[in-house]
Design a protein around this motif. Structure first.
Motif, PDB file in Angstrom:
ATOM      1  N   ASN A   1       3.986  -1.772  -0.260  1.00 51.42           N
ATOM      2  CA  ASN A   1       5.409  -1.892  -0.572  1.00 51.42           C
ATOM      3  C   ASN A   1       6.143  -2.869   0.361  1.00 51.42           C
ATOM      4  O   ASN A   1       7.051  -2.488   1.108  1.00 51.42           O
ATOM      5  CB  ASN A   1       6.079  -0.519  -0.494  1.00 51.42           C
ATOM      6  N   PRO A   2       5.767  -4.150   0.328  1.00 45.90           N
ATOM      7  CA  PRO A   2       6.427  -5.128   1.202  1.00 45.90           C
ATOM      8  C   PRO A   2       7.909  -5.260   0.862  1.00 45.90           C
ATOM      9  O   PRO A   2       8.356  -4.880  -0.229  1.00 45.90           O
ATOM     10  CB  PRO A   2       5.686  -6.438   0.898  1.00 45.90           C
ATOM     11  N   ALA A   3       8.664  -5.821   1.776  1.00 49.34           N
ATOM     12  CA  ALA A   3      10.089  -6.069   1.546  1.00 49.34           C
ATOM     13  C   ALA A   3      10.232  -7.083   0.411  1.00 49.34           C
ATOM     14  O   ALA A   3       9.406  -7.987   0.271  1.00 49.34           O
ATOM     15  CB  ALA A   3      10.746  -6.598   2.816  1.00 49.34           C
ATOM     16  N   PRO A   4      11.257  -6.958  -0.421  1.00 51.10           N
ATOM     17  CA  PRO A   4      11.443  -7.893  -1.543  1.00 51.10           C
ATOM     18  C   PRO A   4      11.488  -9.344  -1.107  1.00 51.10           C
ATOM     19  O   PRO A   4      11.011 -10.241  -1.825  1.00 51.10           O
ATOM     20  CB  PRO A   4      12.771  -7.453  -2.151  1.00 51.10           C
ATOM     21  N   GLU A   5      12.014  -9.616   0.080  1.00 48.00           N
ATOM     22  CA  GLU A   5      12.135 -10.993   0.546  1.00 48.00           C
ATOM     23  C   GLU A   5      10.882 -11.504   1.265  1.00 48.00           C
ATOM     24  O   GLU A   5      10.857 -12.643   1.747  1.00 48.00           O
ATOM     25  CB  GLU A   5      13.337 -11.130   1.483  1.00 48.00           C
ATOM     26  N   CYS A   6       9.833 -10.676   1.343  1.00 53.26           N
ATOM     27  CA  CYS A   6       8.575 -11.081   1.990  1.00 53.26           C
ATOM     28  C   CYS A   6       8.010 -12.310   1.284  1.00 53.26           C
ATOM     29  O   CYS A   6       7.826 -12.320   0.065  1.00 53.26           O
ATOM     30  CB  CYS A   6       7.582  -9.930   1.948  1.00 53.26           C
ATOM     31  N   LEU A   7       7.714 -13.369   2.048  1.00 52.59           N
ATOM     32  CA  LEU A   7       7.206 -14.605   1.476  1.00 52.59           C
ATOM     33  C   LEU A   7       5.691 -14.527   1.280  1.00 52.59           C
ATOM     34  O   LEU A   7       4.957 -14.063   2.166  1.00 52.59           O
ATOM     35  CB  LEU A   7       7.559 -15.794   2.372  1.00 52.59           C
ATOM     36  N   LEU A   8       5.230 -14.971   0.136  1.00 57.12           N
ATOM     37  CA  LEU A   8       3.810 -14.914  -0.207  1.00 57.12           C
ATOM     38  C   LEU A   8       3.045 -16.090   0.409  1.00 57.12           C
ATOM     39  O   LEU A   8       3.579 -17.198   0.503  1.00 57.12           O
ATOM     40  CB  LEU A   8       3.643 -14.911  -1.723  1.00 57.12           C
ATOM     41  N   ARG A   9       1.803 -15.810   0.783  1.00 58.41           N
ATOM     42  CA  ARG A   9       0.960 -16.826   1.412  1.00 58.41           C
ATOM     43  C   ARG A   9      -0.148 -17.254   0.456  1.00 58.41           C
ATOM     44  O   ARG A   9      -0.427 -16.587  -0.537  1.00 58.41           O
ATOM     45  CB  ARG A   9       0.361 -16.290   2.708  1.00 58.41           C
ATOM     46  N   GLU A  10      -0.823 -18.347   0.821  1.00 57.59           N
ATOM     47  CA  GLU A  10      -1.836 -18.928  -0.052  1.00 57.59           C
ATOM     48  C   GLU A  10      -3.020 -18.001  -0.278  1.00 57.59           C
ATOM     49  O   GLU A  10      -3.577 -17.934  -1.375  1.00 57.59           O
ATOM     50  CB  GLU A  10      -2.315 -20.258   0.529  1.00 57.59           C
ATOM     51  N   ASP A  11      -3.429 -17.262   0.765  1.00 57.13           N
ATOM     52  CA  ASP A  11      -4.605 -16.399   0.647  1.00 57.13           C
ATOM     53  C   ASP A  11      -4.244 -14.941   0.409  1.00 57.13           C
ATOM     54  O   ASP A  11      -5.081 -14.047   0.568  1.00 57.13           O
ATOM     55  CB  ASP A  11      -5.497 -16.519   1.889  1.00 57.13           C
ATOM     56  N   ASP A  12      -3.007 -14.661   0.024  1.00 57.89           N
ATOM     57  CA  ASP A  12      -2.608 -13.284  -0.283  1.00 57.89           C
ATOM     58  C   ASP A  12      -3.244 -12.799  -1.584  1.00 57.89           C
ATOM     59  O   ASP A  12      -3.498 -13.580  -2.506  1.00 57.89           O
ATOM     60  CB  ASP A  12      -1.086 -13.183  -0.428  1.00 57.89           C
ATOM     61  N   ARG A  13      -3.466 -11.505  -1.629  1.00 60.18           N
ATOM     62  CA  ARG A  13      -3.874 -10.833  -2.861  1.00 60.18           C
ATOM     63  C   ARG A  13      -2.929  -9.653  -3.077  1.00 60.18           C
ATOM     64  O   ARG A  13      -2.399  -9.104  -2.113  1.00 60.18           O
ATOM     65  CB  ARG A  13      -5.324 -10.353  -2.787  1.00 60.18           C
ATOM     66  N   VAL A  14      -2.754  -9.278  -4.324  1.00 60.24           N
ATOM     67  CA  VAL A  14      -1.797  -8.225  -4.638  1.00 60.24           C
ATOM     68  C   VAL A  14      -2.501  -7.074  -5.345  1.00 60.24           C
ATOM     69  O   VAL A  14      -3.373  -7.293  -6.200  1.00 60.24           O
ATOM     70  CB  VAL A  14      -0.635  -8.772  -5.505  1.00 60.24           C
ATOM     71  N   TYR A  15      -2.162  -5.856  -4.960  1.00 57.22           N
ATOM     72  CA  TYR A  15      -2.669  -4.650  -5.627  1.00 57.22           C
ATOM     73  C   TYR A  15      -1.765  -4.344  -6.814  1.00 57.22           C
ATOM     74  O   TYR A  15      -0.546  -4.257  -6.675  1.00 57.22           O
ATOM     75  CB  TYR A  15      -2.684  -3.463  -4.666  1.00 57.22           C
ATOM     76  N   LEU A  16      -2.390  -4.160  -7.980  1.00 55.11           N
ATOM     77  CA  LEU A  16      -1.638  -3.905  -9.196  1.00 55.11           C
ATOM     78  C   LEU A  16      -2.124  -2.638  -9.884  1.00 55.11           C
ATOM     79  O   LEU A  16      -3.325  -2.357  -9.911  1.00 55.11           O
ATOM     80  CB  LEU A  16      -1.783  -5.079 -10.175  1.00 55.11           C
ATOM     81  N   LEU A  17      -1.186  -1.870 -10.428  1.00 58.59           N
ATOM     82  CA  LEU A  17      -1.506  -0.749 -11.305  1.00 58.59           C
ATOM     83  C   LEU A  17      -1.303  -1.229 -12.741  1.00 58.59           C
ATOM     84  O   LEU A  17      -0.190  -1.622 -13.123  1.00 58.59           O
ATOM     85  CB  LEU A  17      -0.594   0.440 -11.020  1.00 58.59           C
ATOM     86  N   ALA A  18      -2.369  -1.197 -13.539  1.00 60.26           N
ATOM     87  CA  ALA A  18      -2.273  -1.712 -14.901  1.00 60.26           C
ATOM     88  C   ALA A  18      -3.341  -1.072 -15.770  1.00 60.26           C
ATOM     89  O   ALA A  18      -4.331  -0.521 -15.284  1.00 60.26           O
ATOM     90  CB  ALA A  18      -2.414  -3.228 -14.923  1.00 60.26           C
TER      91      ALA A  18
END
Length: 299
Positions: free
Chosen positions: A275-292
């Protein structure tokens, strides 16, 4: 309806070779269960001996897990109650209980030094010993219980302690849904332990209805799995809120956190940011956890 006999004998899908290095031979029943996973090999030996680690080709492994022998420690100290405490009051017990695990870590790190992508996870009976794995720096808080959990090694998932499971068991007594939530997060694509338990009951001649058909009917739109997806290039430098909106409105998925890396003492350190802050800037090697419902293809 699936044939129970066929289900009981069917192997689990496992494409990743797994090697278990243990000084004790598994029982016939345990061996039968292990063989069902496929690509799994049991080797008699000890991680305390580098020759045994070399024999199982630890230097070619992608990851390793070192488990503490909690039963042996408890039986040796069952006489007193202070030694069973995880508060760290008995420093002698804390120092010696995890000695085999620490020696195993030293041996494994020495043989995998050249593998930058190797991931090692270690179980410690006493959380105070987490400081001996990885970097010694830690975030400082005025709370004894949580201090050990702020080491980089714990934050990156490289060490853990059974005390967390003790807390989980206690909380589950008051919240019956907690185990279900954790089961969905850990075994989001099907529970191996649940399937294995059903197979054992069927093999014993006990009729069991696993509810697979009703589960498939009820799953539909209400079911969700956890996926780890790379952040699209066009979102690098943009806010986490923008990625959350894309996942939610265009892919019907919910972003629950980031998996990112920092360079710490010239070494990559991966960690989870829930749950990062909404204004957290994304980086090139970031990955995101998704519920889908299915794996989203973010673009």
């Amino acid at each position: 309806r699936k044939d129970p006999a066929a289900t009981a004998a069917a192997p689990f899908l496992n494409m990743q070779p797994i090697v278990i290095l243990s000084p004790a031979e598994p029982s016939a029943e345990q061996l039968a269960d292990l063989e069902r996973f496929g690509a799994l090999h049991v080797v008699c030996g000890s991680p305390l001996q580098r020759a045994d680690l070399a024999r199982v080709r630890i230097h070619t492994a992608g990851s390793a897990i070192v488990l503490a022998n909690r039963e042996e420690w408890l039986s040796a100290n069952a006489d007193t109650s202070t030694r069973l405490s995880l508060t760290g009051a008995d420093t002698t017990a804390a120092a010696t209980a995890d000695a085999p695990a620490l020696l195993s870590v030293l041996n494994i790190e020495a043989l995998t030094f050249g593998n930058a992508d190797f991931f090692l996870s270690v179980e410690f009976i006493h959380r105070e010993n987490m400081q001996f794995v990885g970097d010694t720096e830690t975030l400082k808080i005025n709370e004894v219980y949580g201090q050990a959990f702020l080491h980089p090694s714990f934050m990156s998932g490289r060490v853990y302690a059974p005390v967390m499971l003790d807390t989980l068991v206690c909380q589950a007594y008051y919240n019956e849904h907690l185990l279900r939530i954790l089961q969905q997060l850990i075994f989001s694509h099907g529970s191996v332990t649940h399937a294995l338990g059903l197979a054992k009951l069927r093999a014993a001649g006990i009729a069991v209805d696993d509810g697979s058909e009703s589960d498939e009917e009820e799953a539909g739109e209400s079911s969700a799995h956890v996926y780890l997806v790379e952040v699209p290039r066009r979102f690098v430098g943009r806010s986490y809120a923008s990625l959350f909106s894309l996942a939610c409105f265009e892919h019907r998925a919910v972003a629950i956190g980031l998996y990112r890396v920092v360079v710490h003492h010239h070494q990559p350190l991966w960690y989870v940011t829930p749950n990062p802050a909404p204004e957290c800037l994304l980086r090139e090697d970031d990955r995101v956890y998704l519920l889908a419902n299915s794996r989203p293809e973010l673009s």
